[in-house]
Design an enzyme around this catalytic site. Structure first.
Site: not given
Ligand code: AMP
Length: 210
Positions: A8, A83, A122, A155
């Site tokens: 995404k 989310r 990744r 990461r």
């Molecule tokens: P992502 O890069 O989108 O995979 O996000 C990495 C991490 O950031 C997630 O595993 C959550 O811990 C936090 N995170 C990102 N977006 C959200 C959201 N909308 N709500 C809560 N936690 C978030």
């Protein structure tokens, strides 16, 4: 929308450039805050390292501030937000107040085995942020960025045990949103296992850009 590793972020970035509006990725905003050691970063770090969601009020606050910036006046692509149902409801309320609405929700479908393979391979450049993958897009020199020569890192939340937790969190907390949006007729579900360019074409078709 899509589980971690569904692509995404990649698709949101291409789409945002193509449409000419900003991409707003809560994960990127949170990671930058962690890196800079700001109060937001200190609050979010523990949740992120565990693969858990950061509390709703924190991310809702981020989106509220970010979407009020001037560059959002013609729209924006949300990536990784909402989310949870509470976040989706807060977004609806914000949009109602601002006189806007969600045009489309794109959901990318990828099976779990493929997600684990993608996420665990990744790697990201610490200097310029470029993305690589040990299987599908390996750097020419091990652990070195092809673009700027910076060091590549994994990461913290892309380690196998955290990946499983993130997938579980997605199923439990985020998947219910699919039905929330399906009911409104704005949901576009697409196969996220194809080539990046092919998926982008399908997204552009689904949202009526081509
Ligand atoms: P992502 O890069 O989108 O995979 O996000 C990495 C991490 O950031 C997630 O595993 C959550 O811990 C936090 N995170 C990102 N977006 C959200 C959201 N909308 N709500 C809560 N936690 C978030």
């Amino acid at each position: 929308m899509g589980p971690p590793g569904s692509g995404k972020g990649t698709q949101a970035q291409i789409l945002a450039e193509r449409v000419g509006v900003p991409q707003i990725a809560t994960g990127d905003i949170l990671r930058a805050a962690v890196q800079e050691g700001t109060p937001l970063g200190r609050e979010a770090r523990d949740y992120m390292d565990r693969g858990a969601l950061v509390p709703d009020e924190v991310v809702i606050g981020i989106i509220r501030d970010r979407t009020q910036k001037q560059d959002c006046s013609a729209g924006y692509i949300l990536d990784g937000f909402p989310r949870t149902i509470a976040q989706a409801e807060a977004l609806d309320q914000m949009l109602t107040e601002a006189g806007g609405e969600i045009d489309f929700v794109v959901s990318l479908l990828v099976n779990e085995e493929e997600l684990v393979r993608r996420l665990s391979g990744r790697r990201t450049c610490r200097s310029c942020g470029a993305g690589f993958h040990i299987y599908s897009r390996p750097p020419q020199k091990r652990r070195v960025c092809d673009l700027c020569g910076g060091p590549l890192y994994q990461r913290d939340d892309d380690r196998e045990e955290t990946i499983r937790e993130r997938l579980l969190v997605y199923r439990r907390q985020t998947q219910p949103l699919i039905e929330y949006y399906r009911g409104r007729g704005i949901l576009k579900e697409l196969n996220g296992s194809r080539e990046i360019g092919e998926i982008q074409e399908k997204i552009l078709e689904a949202v009526g850009v081509i």
